[in-house]
Design an enzyme around this catalytic site. Structure first.
Site, PDB file in Angstrom:
ATOM      1  N   LYS A  37      45.130  47.408  44.593  1.00 19.09           N
ATOM      2  CA  LYS A  37      44.772  48.433  45.462  1.00 19.09           C
ATOM      3  C   LYS A  37      45.648  48.573  46.572  1.00 19.09           C
ATOM      4  O   LYS A  37      45.872  49.928  46.825  1.00 19.09           O
ATOM      5  CB  LYS A  37      42.980  47.903  46.075  1.00 19.09           C
ATOM      6  CG  LYS A  37      42.586  49.265  46.681  1.00 19.09           C
ATOM      7  CD  LYS A  37      41.221  48.856  47.408  1.00 19.09           C
ATOM      8  CE  LYS A  37      40.247  48.525  46.137  1.00 19.09           C
ATOM      9  NZ  LYS A  37      38.706  48.102  46.885  1.00 19.09           N
ATOM     10  N   GLU A  69      50.749  37.626  45.737  1.00 18.90           N
ATOM     11  CA  GLU A  69      50.852  37.147  44.488  1.00 18.90           C
ATOM     12  C   GLU A  69      51.253  38.555  43.295  1.00 18.90           C
ATOM     13  O   GLU A  69      52.409  38.191  42.685  1.00 18.90           O
ATOM     14  CB  GLU A  69      49.625  36.572  44.035  1.00 18.90           C
ATOM     15  CG  GLU A  69      49.211  35.080  44.648  1.00 18.90           C
ATOM     16  CD  GLU A  69      48.130  35.775  45.871  1.00 18.90           C
ATOM     17  OE1 GLU A  69      47.494  34.691  46.265  1.00 18.90           O
ATOM     18  OE2 GLU A  69      47.929  36.835  46.126  1.00 18.90           O
ATOM     19  N   GLY A 108      36.688  43.881  43.330  1.00 19.32           N
ATOM     20  CA  GLY A 108      37.552  43.375  42.225  1.00 19.32           C
ATOM     21  C   GLY A 108      36.869  42.843  41.097  1.00 19.32           C
ATOM     22  O   GLY A 108      37.465  43.246  39.976  1.00 19.32           O
ATOM     23  N   ARG A 109      36.194  41.862  41.321  1.00 15.16           N
ATOM     24  CA  ARG A 109      35.419  41.408  40.023  1.00 15.16           C
ATOM     25  C   ARG A 109      34.406  42.235  39.393  1.00 15.16           C
ATOM     26  O   ARG A 109      33.730  41.694  38.207  1.00 15.16           O
ATOM     27  CB  ARG A 109      34.463  40.218  40.802  1.00 15.16           C
ATOM     28  CG  ARG A 109      33.568  40.412  41.607  1.00 15.16           C
ATOM     29  CD  ARG A 109      33.142  39.069  42.543  1.00 15.16           C
ATOM     30  NE  ARG A 109      32.190  39.188  43.446  1.00 15.16           N
ATOM     31  CZ  ARG A 109      32.709  39.603  44.789  1.00 15.16           C
ATOM     32  NH1 ARG A 109      33.898  39.879  44.972  1.00 15.16           N
ATOM     33  NH2 ARG A 109      31.729  39.644  45.809  1.00 15.16           N
ATOM     34  N   GLU A 165      32.060  34.046  43.498  1.00 14.72           N
ATOM     35  CA  GLU A 165      32.680  34.792  44.448  1.00 14.72           C
ATOM     36  C   GLU A 165      31.644  35.706  45.035  1.00 14.72           C
ATOM     37  O   GLU A 165      31.978  36.050  46.386  1.00 14.72           O
ATOM     38  CB  GLU A 165      33.751  35.518  44.045  1.00 14.72           C
ATOM     39  CG  GLU A 165      34.791  36.121  45.009  1.00 14.72           C
ATOM     40  CD  GLU A 165      36.014  36.902  44.496  1.00 14.72           C
ATOM     41  OE1 GLU A 165      36.921  36.141  44.699  1.00 14.72           O
ATOM     42  OE2 GLU A 165      35.939  37.937  43.786  1.00 14.72           O
ATOM     43  N   HIS A 168      31.581  17.411  22.124  1.00 17.00           N
ATOM     44  CA  HIS A 168      32.127  16.206  22.016  1.00 17.00           C
ATOM     45  C   HIS A 168      32.847  15.713  23.359  1.00 17.00           C
ATOM     46  O   HIS A 168      33.707  15.055  23.357  1.00 17.00           O
ATOM     47  CB  HIS A 168      33.375  16.146  20.914  1.00 17.00           C
ATOM     48  CG  HIS A 168      32.811  16.617  19.648  1.00 17.00           C
ATOM     49  ND1 HIS A 168      32.140  15.371  18.777  1.00 17.00           N
ATOM     50  CD2 HIS A 168      32.276  17.802  18.829  1.00 17.00           C
ATOM     51  CE1 HIS A 168      31.919  16.140  17.504  1.00 17.00           C
ATOM     52  NE2 HIS A 168      31.546  17.499  17.539  1.00 17.00           N
ATOM     53  N   LYS A 171      43.836  33.843  52.302  1.00 18.60           N
ATOM     54  CA  LYS A 171      45.045  34.575  52.351  1.00 18.60           C
ATOM     55  C   LYS A 171      45.814  34.542  53.605  1.00 18.60           C
ATOM     56  O   LYS A 171      46.828  34.365  53.860  1.00 18.60           O
ATOM     57  CB  LYS A 171      44.797  36.139  51.983  1.00 18.60           C
ATOM     58  CG  LYS A 171      44.007  36.440  50.539  1.00 18.60           C
ATOM     59  CD  LYS A 171      43.739  37.729  50.503  1.00 18.60           C
ATOM     60  CE  LYS A 171      43.087  38.034  48.837  1.00 18.60           C
ATOM     61  NZ  LYS A 171      42.713  39.325  48.667  1.00 18.60           N
TER      62      LYS A 171
END
Length: 545
Positions: free
Chosen positions: A204, A210, A265-266, A351, A382, A510
């Site tokens: 954005k 990152e 964002g999510r 989040e 398993h 951050k």
């Protein structure tokens, strides 16, 4: 309404849950349990009969939902009210999949119109890339896409693209990069040809640390492989609200797709953040994904709470977290293409609802969001299913299965379904000591050994699960499924009176990370932080010297 945990309904639920019999008994008492405790909508069927509930439990849960004004808050979200109170924002990811003729107004602007304009722009770009008309600097068509983002700008597009692998356009592959570890992008770039590679950068601000670092490294790689600064515009596009920074980077303003602050964002894969998805599956299929989500929006907004799939699932989660002490919730997918879905739902739920204060800022005195985890169901059988069956903690489970496979082969899908249904039955039913002992009756061991082994084979059962079925995994059913979990997350937040749409815990990491980064590059030892951080930073610095 009184404080949540002191309300009459909460206290009634607390007492009621202590009196419920084992689920075996509940099924014996009510042979119509499945018919009464299953719901179908939007291409999905939810069987919630294998839960520790009866009619009284459900009535109390729905009463709790109504007392927390759930219906009014659902309406508030859809109409664009400011429900993210800490950031003073509307929450309108639902507008991203609204029908073209709908109107949703924010600050005097019909945002549905803006969304439709962006979809039109995406469609034009996708058509150019898929047809081979979009050419790189050496006049070759695009064969590989590298999608660079992080958080919601990465996980949603990656998981949805993975889930819809059968719908990928022939001749185009996609590689997703988020981790700032250089090994991640270096491994992705190995074997790629700069002449036929397109980079989609999603941020954005066009400054997410990152994402920007990975994009700059991608640009350096591109230039080292023979591309020029002028060629960047043919190989890099952006999803951002910072057009100035993107154009300074070398991107053509026509190849910059917008983002809006009313989408977290999510919750953003439905926007231009989903451009990598559209490039892989085509715009028609991308619109089917939106239509599936929109159908679930309609169901959620207009169905009575008692027939509302997201609401039912959310209330069951509240039940186990707040009245049975469940600390986690497992998502088990019985479809290889859905193997990444638990990670996506993990981000969505944790989040959103990993909060410890109410909307008014007062500390909560109850559990909020659980730990969400899971994976492919047959693999888990398993491994960690042992904990589900015989561990001391209660871990509710969601089982997700398409009834048809994209790859019908022999009895594979039949075995897959039998494992799915058998696990839910075993979790509910368990095995008593007498049943275990009877199974060992013909074993060639002593009675003492039989008795000992029988004790180890006892499974208490009464472990709750939901089963979600769909006819087939398609863009439409996947859209409905993801929107279902979005709304489930929202309902939990409403019950707990927390803000499901900010993420200050992410922001703190951050800020401190940037502070540490400055110290890692300093010319002298750091002594301004705590003793542990100082020591770790100095060890790292000395290793770099």
């Amino acid at each position: 309404m009184p404080h949540l945990t002191t309300s009459d309904t909460w206290q009634q639920l607390k007492q009621h849950t202590r009196t419920l019999p084992h689920m075996r008994t509940l099924f014996e008492q009510n042979p119509q349990r499945f018919e009464q405790m299953s719901l179908s909508s939007c291409g999905l069927l939810l069987d919630y009969s294998k839960n520790r509930v009866n009619d009284e439990t459900l009535a109390l849960l729905f009463k709790l939902a109504k007392e927390t004004n759930l219906e009014q808050k659902i309406a508030s979200m859809f109409q664009g009210d400011i429900i993210n109170n800490t950031e003073q924002r509307a929450v309108l990811h639902t507008a991203l999949r609204a029908k073209p003729n709908e109107e949703v107004w924010v600050n005097g602007v019909n945002i549905v119109s803006e969304v439709q304009q962006t979809l039109t722009k995406m469609a034009k770009f996708v058509a150019q890339v898929q047809s081979g008309d979009w050419l790189g600097y050496s006049d070759k068509p695009i064969t590989d896409i590298v999608s660079i983002g992080i958080g919601g700008s990465f996980l949603g597009p990656k998981i949805v693209s993975q889930a819809l692998r059968p719908y990928w356009h022939k001749g185009i592959n996609c590689h997703f990069v988020a981790n700032v570890d250089a090994s991640s992008i270096c491994e992705k770039l190995k074997g790629l040809n700069a002449e036929t590679t397109l980079f989609v950068m999603s941020s954005k601000s066009f400054g997410t640390q990152e994402t920007l670092t990975n994009t700059l490294s991608a640009k350096q790689w591109f230039l080292a492989q023979g591309g020029s600064q002028q060629d960047v515009a043919k190989h890099f596009v952006a999803v951002t609200s910072n057009v100035a920074k993107a154009t300074e980077f070398g991107m053509d303003a026509n190849n910059i797709f917008p983002m809006w602050d009313w989408v977290g964002g999510r919750y953003s894969l439905w926007s231009a953040i989903g451009l990598p998805i559209a490039l892989l599956i085509g715009m028609d299929n991308f619109k089917l994904l939106l239509e599936g989500a929109q159908a679930m929006d309609e169901h959620f907004a207009h169905s009575p709470l008692e027939q509302n799939i997201p609401t039912v699932m959310a209330l069951l989660s509240v039940l186990y977290g707040n009245f049975y002490g469940a600390q986690s919730h497992v998502i088990l997918t019985y479809d290889h293409y859905l193997r990444g879905l638990p990670a996506y739902f993990q981000q969505l739920d944790m989040e959103s609802n990993g909060k410890s204060v109410t909307m008014a800022g007062t500390e909560v005195d109850f559990n909020t969001g659980p730990v969400i985890w899971g994976g492919e169901g047959t693999n888990g059988q398993h491994a960690y299913h042992q904990l589900l069956h015989q561990g001391t903690g209660l871990i509710p489970a969601d089982f997700i299965l398409p009834l048809q496979s994209h790859n019908p082969l022999g009895e594979h899908h039949q075995q897959l379904a039998s494992n799915c249904f058998g696990q839910t039955q075993a979790l509910m039913q368990g095995r008593t000591y007498s049943e275990a002992l009877a199974e060992l009756s013909t074993a060639d061991i002593t009675d003492a050994q039989k008795q000992l082994i029988a004790k180890h084979k006892v499974m208490p059962g009464n472990k709750p699960s939901n089963t979600l079925l769909m006819d087939k995994l398609t863009p439409t059913t996947l859209g409905s499924l993801i929107a279902l979990y979005e709304h489930r997350t929202f309902v939990q937040g409403v019950i707990w009176d927390i803000n499901s749409f900010d993420q200050w815990g992410v922001e703190l990491g951050k800020v401190l990370g940037n502070d540490v980064l400055d110290k890692l590059g300093a010319q002298h030892d750091s002594t301004t932080l705590d003793a542990s951080s100082n020591a770790l930073i100095n060890i790292f610095r000395r290793q770099k010297l």
